[in-house]
Scaffold this active site. Structure first.
Site, mmCIF file in Angstrom:
data_model
loop_
_atom_site.group_PDB
_atom_site.id
_atom_site.type_symbol
_atom_site.label_atom_id
_atom_site.label_comp_id
_atom_site.label_asym_id
_atom_site.label_seq_id
_atom_site.Cartn_x
_atom_site.Cartn_y
_atom_site.Cartn_z
ATOM 1 N N GLU A 22 0.810 -1.226 0.000
ATOM 2 C CA GLU A 22 0.000 0.000 0.000
ATOM 3 C C GLU A 22 0.843 1.276 0.000
ATOM 4 O OE1 GLU A 22 -3.108 0.763 -0.423
ATOM 5 O OE2 GLU A 22 -3.486 -1.364 -0.827
ATOM 6 N N ASP A 253 7.578 50.876 8.268
ATOM 7 C CA ASP A 253 8.176 51.294 9.531
ATOM 8 C C ASP A 253 8.659 50.093 10.324
ATOM 9 O OD1 ASP A 253 7.795 53.913 9.035
ATOM 10 O OD2 ASP A 253 5.934 54.095 10.173
ATOM 11 N N LYS A 275 11.510 53.648 11.080
ATOM 12 C CA LYS A 275 11.025 54.591 12.070
ATOM 13 C C LYS A 275 10.143 53.914 13.110
ATOM 14 C CE LYS A 275 8.744 58.076 10.593
ATOM 15 N NZ LYS A 275 8.465 58.959 11.730
ATOM 16 N N MET A 388 3.467 55.588 22.900
ATOM 17 C CA MET A 388 4.867 55.922 23.179
ATOM 18 C C MET A 388 4.998 56.418 24.615
ATOM 19 S SD MET A 388 5.745 57.734 19.549
ATOM 20 C CE MET A 388 4.141 58.483 19.317
HETATM 21 N N1 SAH Z 1 -0.022 54.612 14.021
HETATM 22 C C1 SAH Z 1 0.203 53.747 15.158
HETATM 23 C C2 SAH Z 1 0.951 54.439 16.260
HETATM 24 C C3 SAH Z 1 2.360 54.828 15.891
HETATM 25 S S1 SAH Z 1 3.256 55.493 17.234
HETATM 26 C C4 SAH Z 1 -1.146 53.204 15.644
HETATM 27 O O1 SAH Z 1 -2.200 53.638 15.165
HETATM 28 O O2 SAH Z 1 -1.146 52.313 16.471
HETATM 29 C C5 SAH Z 1 4.045 54.048 17.894
HETATM 30 C C6 SAH Z 1 3.392 53.619 19.183
HETATM 31 O O3 SAH Z 1 2.231 52.891 18.922
HETATM 32 C C7 SAH Z 1 4.234 52.686 20.019
HETATM 33 O O4 SAH Z 1 5.206 53.384 20.769
HETATM 34 C C8 SAH Z 1 3.192 52.071 20.911
HETATM 35 O O5 SAH Z 1 2.792 52.945 21.930
HETATM 36 C C9 SAH Z 1 2.025 51.957 19.954
HETATM 37 N N2 SAH Z 1 1.939 50.613 19.341
HETATM 38 C C10 SAH Z 1 2.123 50.276 18.069
HETATM 39 N N3 SAH Z 1 1.911 48.949 17.881
HETATM 40 C C11 SAH Z 1 1.579 48.444 19.080
HETATM 41 C C12 SAH Z 1 1.251 47.153 19.566
HETATM 42 N N4 SAH Z 1 1.186 46.083 18.754
HETATM 43 N N5 SAH Z 1 0.963 47.012 20.887
HETATM 44 C C13 SAH Z 1 0.989 48.063 21.716
HETATM 45 N N6 SAH Z 1 1.307 49.310 21.314
HETATM 46 C C14 SAH Z 1 1.600 49.500 20.021
#
Ligand code: SAH
Length: 469
Positions: A22, A253, A275, A388
């Site tokens: 088989e 980013d 970034k 942040m």
């Molecule tokens: N544009 C993104 C924010 C960019 S600033 C948004 O809408 O979420 C970057 C910050 O986003 C980080 O320092 C953190 O505070 C937050 N962040 C991004 N991804 C994250 C995740 N998976 N869990 C928790 N915080 C997150």
């Protein structure tokens, strides 16, 4: 990944198999789809093997395998379904230099045979490294149902048309043509064409389509500002997926997770803008210039930003740069990390009789710690999602306490929201900097002011705290 998938060319090469039952039949049915020379060693072969041999599809040797039988063979299958016999034949084949597979013995096999969805020349191989054959079969069944039987025909005819399609310039124009063929003109021709003239109908459709595409003006460059969500690829929108699918260039980013980058078109140019929030790396001007440069070259650019592109993403500066050069653009919204983080703790951002507004704050901006209306925030019942906010925890705590906030106000930090490494830390305003320091969070984290995990979700954060204690 322990096993790296490749497609091995077997045309004109030899594959040796020992066994006649088989397991041998199952492998031979697959191998007979190839153009390999197949040699089978079996004292007592199944009827099918005998008739395949009679039809010249394989060579049957009615004896045990000997040293030298697998010399110059590409692959060897030990399929006697007997551990001792298999060990013997596998050792012989190994000594002859063949790549060895022992049926149902992952550990001693140099390669494994995946589950296969066959729409030749389109072949899909599904492997689970032996972990879950049931899963592989389910995926196979799913794909079998989803992929039209005509896919192989379309691909075969498409392949013979490749040289003709070179009349179109390489890149976007040619890709548009092929995508039009596989998803519009091709399936239509298959549906319309009579069984006997399908090939001709498809070829005619291809000729027409090519003529149309040659006349077409090249597509102008365009920029899509796409929110990639918090990291879980399942939290991408369908529009984001489509944009990634069509992108020539993806500028992303640092916070964009690897599984999301995987979804971009294989040929897309992937550029890391490095970034993270307001942090430095590539300067904003350089990023703007990069986006503009690629769009001016006619590329479909996806500017991929974490979460929602419109939240703390310096989006406006990029839009201004693009618009200044007369380049068209659009925004694809994404799930911002506050949404993912609040879901993780089972709460809602607003609640009747608690807070009818919620603030999205940044802990620090380009000038340093960000200032806010601390007095308003310090009132009871306020809720804020702080982006942040890790480095600025002590600053934020100081300002809020100074303006009269209750030191027992709940604070919740969600690190890596929606990702497999997600962690939740539940604390209070007075303990925030100390607990945050002890937790040693290195991933992106979102801080909630005025929200604690809902009771059911609380146990999880308690567990994490105990673990850290
Ligand atoms: N544009 C993104 C924010 C960019 S600033 C948004 O809408 O979420 C970057 C910050 O986003 C980080 O320092 C953190 O505070 C937050 N962040 C991004 N991804 C994250 C995740 N998976 N869990 C928790 N915080 C997150």
């Amino acid at each position: 990944m322990d096993h790296f998938p490749i497609f091995i060319s077997l045309a004109g090469r030899t594959v040796v198999l020992s066994g006649g039952g088989e397991a041998a039949l199952a492998k031979l049915r697959l191998l007979l789809k190839t153009r390999a020379h197949i040699a089978v060693y079996a004292m007592d072969p199944a009827a099918d093997i005998i008739s395949w041999a009679a039809a010249g599809k394989l060579t049957l040797h009615r004896r045990d395998m000997q040293a030298g039988d697998a010399v110059s063979a590409a692959l060897f299958y030990a399929a006697d379904e007997d551990a001792t016999k298999d060990a013997r034949t596998a050792a012989l084949a190994r000594a002859d230099g063949a790549l060895v597979n022992i049926v149902d013995n992952l550990q001693d096999s140099a390669f494994i045979t995946p589950a296969i969805v066959d729409r030749d020349p389109v072949t899909i191989a599904i492997g689970t490294e032996g972990a879950a054959p049931v899963l592989a079969r389910a995926i196979k069944a799913d794909l079998e149902a989803r992929l039209p039987a005509s896919l192989g025909l379309l691909a075969r005819i498409g392949k013979s048309f490749r040289a003709a399609a070179e009349a179109l310039p390489f890149g976007r124009a040619r890709r548009d043509f092929w995508s039009d063929y596989y998803f519009n003109a091709g399936p239509r021709a298959v549906a319309d064409g009579d069984e006997t003239v399908k090939d001709t109908a498809i070829k005619a459709a291809l000729d027409d389509l090519l003529a149309q595409h040659i006349e077409r003006k090249p597509r102008a460059g365009h920029v899509a500002f796409v929110g990639a969500g918090p990291g879980d690829p399942d939290l991408l929108t369908l529009k984001a997926r489509r944009a990634l699918d069509e992108a020539d260039v993806v500028i992303y980013d640092r916070l964009i997770s690897a599984p999301i980058l995987e979804l971009a078109r294989r040929e897309a140019i992937m550029l890391d803008a490095g970034k993270e929030g307001f942090g430095p790396s590539m300067s904003q001007q350089d990023i703007n210039a990069l986006i503009v440069e690629h769009a001016q070259n006619g590329a479909q650019v996806v500017r991929l930003k974490s979460g929602d592109a419109t939240v703390f993403g310096r989006l406006d500066e990029e839009i201004d740069a693009v618009a200044e050069h007369g380049i068209t653009w659009h925004i694809v919204p994404g799930i911002t990390s506050a949404s993912a983080a609040v879901a993780a703790i089972g709460q809602s951002l607003t609640k009747r009789e608690r807070n009818s507004s919620v603030r999205f704050l940044t802990g620090h901006d380009m000038k340093g710690f960000a200032d806010h209306d601390w007095k308003a925030l310090a009132r009871s019942g306020e809720v804020a999602a702080i982006y942040m906010g890790k480095k600025s925890a002590r600053f934020i705590q100081g300002r809020l306490l100074m303006h009269g906030a209750d030191r027992h106000t709940p604070m919740t930090i969600v690190e890596n929201a929606s990702r497999p490494e997600q962690r939740v830390l539940s604390t209070t305003l007075d303990r925030l900097p100390a607990d945050l320091g002890a937790a040693q969070m290195n991933g992106p984290a979102l801080t909630f002011y005025g929200l604690a995990p809902r009771a059911a979700a609380q146990s999880l954060s308690d567990l994490i705290r105990q673990e850290q204690a």
